[in-house]
Structures are given as structure tokens and as C-alpha cells.
Design an enzyme around this catalytic site. Structure first.
Site, PDB file in Angstrom:
ATOM      1  CD  GLU A  60     -44.705  14.814 -24.841  1.00 24.25           C
ATOM      2  OE1 GLU A  60     -44.122  15.880 -25.030  1.00 24.25           O
ATOM      3  OE2 GLU A  60     -44.650  13.863 -25.665  1.00 24.25           O
ATOM      4  CG  ASP A  81     -39.998  25.151 -24.580  1.00 19.96           C
ATOM      5  OD1 ASP A  81     -40.408  23.983 -24.468  1.00 19.96           O
ATOM      6  OD2 ASP A  81     -39.518  25.610 -25.639  1.00 19.96           O
TER       7      ASP A  81
HETATM    8  N1  SAH Z   1     -34.711  16.994 -21.377  1.00 18.05           N
HETATM    9  C1  SAH Z   1     -35.962  16.450 -21.886  1.00 18.05           C
HETATM   10  C2  SAH Z   1     -35.798  16.268 -23.361  1.00 18.05           C
HETATM   11  C3  SAH Z   1     -37.046  16.064 -24.115  1.00 18.05           C
HETATM   12  S1  SAH Z   1     -36.905  16.617 -25.742  1.00 18.05           S
HETATM   13  C4  SAH Z   1     -36.294  15.196 -21.136  1.00 18.05           C
HETATM   14  O1  SAH Z   1     -35.692  14.147 -21.357  1.00 18.05           O
HETATM   15  O2  SAH Z   1     -37.185  15.211 -20.284  1.00 18.05           O
HETATM   16  C5  SAH Z   1     -38.308  17.616 -25.918  1.00 18.05           C
HETATM   17  C6  SAH Z   1     -39.590  16.943 -26.338  1.00 18.05           C
HETATM   18  O3  SAH Z   1     -40.614  17.911 -26.233  1.00 18.05           O
HETATM   19  C7  SAH Z   1     -39.603  16.500 -27.781  1.00 18.05           C
HETATM   20  O4  SAH Z   1     -40.393  15.358 -27.933  1.00 18.05           O
HETATM   21  C8  SAH Z   1     -40.170  17.718 -28.536  1.00 18.05           C
HETATM   22  O5  SAH Z   1     -41.078  17.354 -29.562  1.00 18.05           O
HETATM   23  C9  SAH Z   1     -40.893  18.534 -27.474  1.00 18.05           C
HETATM   24  N2  SAH Z   1     -40.451  19.944 -27.320  1.00 18.05           N
HETATM   25  C10 SAH Z   1     -40.857  20.745 -26.303  1.00 18.05           C
HETATM   26  N3  SAH Z   1     -40.311  21.977 -26.420  1.00 18.05           N
HETATM   27  C11 SAH Z   1     -39.535  21.982 -27.515  1.00 18.05           C
HETATM   28  C12 SAH Z   1     -38.694  22.960 -28.149  1.00 18.05           C
HETATM   29  N4  SAH Z   1     -38.567  24.191 -27.671  1.00 18.05           N
HETATM   30  N5  SAH Z   1     -38.026  22.597 -29.258  1.00 18.05           N
HETATM   31  C13 SAH Z   1     -38.156  21.363 -29.757  1.00 18.05           C
HETATM   32  N6  SAH Z   1     -38.925  20.399 -29.208  1.00 18.05           N
HETATM   33  C14 SAH Z   1     -39.621  20.678 -28.097  1.00 18.05           C
END
Ligand code: SAH
Length: 263
Positions: free
Chosen positions: A34, A221
Site C-alpha cells: 500500500e 474485499d
Molecule cells: N494475508 C495478508 C494479510 C494482510 S492483513 C498479507 O500478508 O498480504 C490485511 C490488511 O489489510 C490490514 O492492514 C487491514 O487493515 C486491511 N484489510 C483489508 N481487508 C480487510 C478485512 N476484510 N478485514 C480487516 N482488515 C482488512
């Protein structure tokens, strides 16, 4: 944020501050994917002689864009596991350390988020949060329950909203990417349109240190859609960061040359 008594010395100081052009902004972003497009857009440079304690993974990028000093802080990769340090703990720590070191006029917490079909959201929509709260801090004792929810208003920006094509909605924060049934009930109670893992933590620290904060969240999402969240998140992440980058640029362009009271 409690209203200050009109005419009080503190209120006058705040009024004065609100009439000075904004000169320094702090952008807080949880994930490298990001952050990088925004670092490139504003041609920010990494701070090699870190402002932060020795050994922490936190990364600061900085530079000037138009009349603004921009600092972008990313909590970096977890020192043991090598993944982005997402979530409320890292977000609070970097927000605290960055405010102390950089004394920004305004904080922008930018990132991706989940959203909801029932709120009419689509992938790549960009929301400006009207307020933020937690959905995973359940303390069923009077008043502690409210402390747990931690509802805070974001800094009000009516002119920015009129000018830019952003959706407005409430943001709900928790430390999990997925959602338990209890958390779902809290998200509904919070009337949230967007769900993330950092916003309310940034809001807590910003409120503590009295720095205005706004929240720009791009939808990766649809939580109540058909696809599993983690799969949909990873599929859309790169494309949605382009929408996020564009919205952040528009907001920064709008902020440039204005004072807080003009936002
Ligand atoms: N598997 C991913 C994990 C990232 S966590 C990876 O390592 O690439 C997700 C990040 O995106 C967090 O910083 C959160 O703020 C945001 N985010 C996006 N969609 C989300 C959701 N449905 N619930 C919570 N956070 C979400």
C-alpha cells in the site's frame, strides 16, 4: 474529542492553529504494497538515519510536495516472521513515535479494508471514515463497554468531501482479518461500512496527543460476499492500491495551501 470551552485560552490556541496553513502531514500505512505507490508518487526518500529507536522495523519516508512536508510511516516487516506488521499494536506504536518525533499538523491513515454488500460497496471504492471504533474489545461492564468500543470521530472535512468523489462511512477496527459472529454483531452495532485492522488504534493515539486525523480506506474485499476474505484480499490488493494512491494524492492536493478549518 471533547469540545473546549469557548473563549478559554486553550480554545483560542486551537482556533489559531486551525487558521494556519497546514505545513506538515503524516501518512500512516500498514502494508508495504500500500505504501510504495504513494512513496513513489510524492518522490519520498527513506530515512536512513532513523528517527525511531535502534533495531525497530519501522520505516519513515519523507520529502516535500508543493507546500507540504510529507512523512509516511510504515511499521515495516515483523523482525521474526518477515511479514508486514499489520494490526493495532504496531499502528499505535508507530503513530505515537511518529507524532512525538515529527509533530504533524494532520494525520492521514491510509490503507485497504473490507466492506459490505449491504452497504452498497464494490471493490476499489474509496471511503473517507466519518468515525472509527473497535469491534473486538468486548468488556460487558457499564462504561467499560464504551471504553472497549472506543468510538472516535475523525476530523471533520466537509469541503474536502464536497470536492472529492469519496464515499463516507463508519470504520470498524479489529486485530483479525476474518470475523467471528460476535465481531459481526459489533460491526453491525457500530454501523460500519468499512472494516480494517488499524484505524481505531491510530484514532486513539491521535486523540490522546490531540492531532487531527482522517482515514482513507480502499476496498479490497466484500466481507458479506461469496469469496473467502483472504483470497479476495490478495487477488485485489495490487489493483486497489492504485485507487488508494489516487485518492490519497487527491486529498493531499486538496489539503495543500489550506488550513485545518478550510478542510
Ligand atoms: N494475508 C495478508 C494479510 C494482510 S492483513 C498479507 O500478508 O498480504 C490485511 C490488511 O489489510 C490490514 O492492514 C487491514 O487493515 C486491511 N484489510 C483489508 N481487508 C480487510 C478485512 N476484510 N478485514 C480487516 N482488515 C482488512
Amino acid at each position: 474529542m471533547a469540545p473546549l470551552g469557548e473563549g478559554s485560552e486553550e480554545a483560542l490556541v486551537v482556533q489559531d492553529e486551525n487558521r494556519k496553513p497546514i505545513s506538515s502531514i503524516l501518512i500512516i500505512i500498514a502494508m508495504q504494497t500500500e505504501a510504495i505507490p504513494i512513496v513513489n508518487k510524492f518522490q519520498l526518500k527513506e530515512d536512513l538515519d532513523s528517527t525511531f529507536p535502534k533495531g525497530v522495523p519501522w520505516v519513515r519516508y519523507h520529502g516535500f510536495y508543493k507546500d507540504l512536508r510529507i512523512n509516511l510511516v510504515w511499521p515495516g516487516k515483523d523482525s521474526t516472521l518477515g511479514v508486514d506488521s499489520v494490526g493495532t499494536i504496531s499502528a499505535s506504536l508507530v503513530t505515537y513515535a511518529a507524532i512525538q518525533a515529527l509533530q504533524p499538523d494532520l494525520i492521514i491513515n491510509a490503507g485497504t479494508a473490507g466492506s459490505f454488500k449491504v452497504k452498497g460497496a464494490s471493490i476499489s471504492d474509496v471511503f473517507l471514515a466519518s468515525d472509527v471504533a473497535f469491534h473486538d474489545r468486548r468488556i460487558p461492564i457499564p462504561v467499560f463497554d464504551l471504553y472497549g468500543v472506543g468510538l472516535r470521530q475523525s476530523f471533520s472535512t466537509p469541503n474536502l468531501l464536497k470536492e472529492l468523489n469519496l464515499k463516507v462511512g463508519k470504520l470498524s477496527t479489529g486485530d483479525s482479518l476474518d470475523m467471528s459472529p460476535q465481531e459481526e454483531a459489533s460491526i453491525v452495532a457500530n454501523d460500519a461500512s468499512v472494516k480494517d485492522m488499524e484505524g481505531a488504534a491510530v484514532a486513539y493515539v491521535a486523540d490522546l496527543l490531540k492531532v487531527p486525523a482522517i482515514f482513507i480506506k480502499a476496498v479490497t474485499d466484500i466481507v458479506d460476499g461469496e469469496k473467502p476474505t483472504s483470497e479476495e484480499f490478495l487477488q485485489n490488493l495490487a489493483a486497489v492500491t492504485a485507487a488508494l494512491d489516487q485518492a490519497v494524492t487527491q486529498v493531499v492536493d486538496f489539503i495543500n495551501g489550506k488550513c485545518l478549518s478550510e478542510l
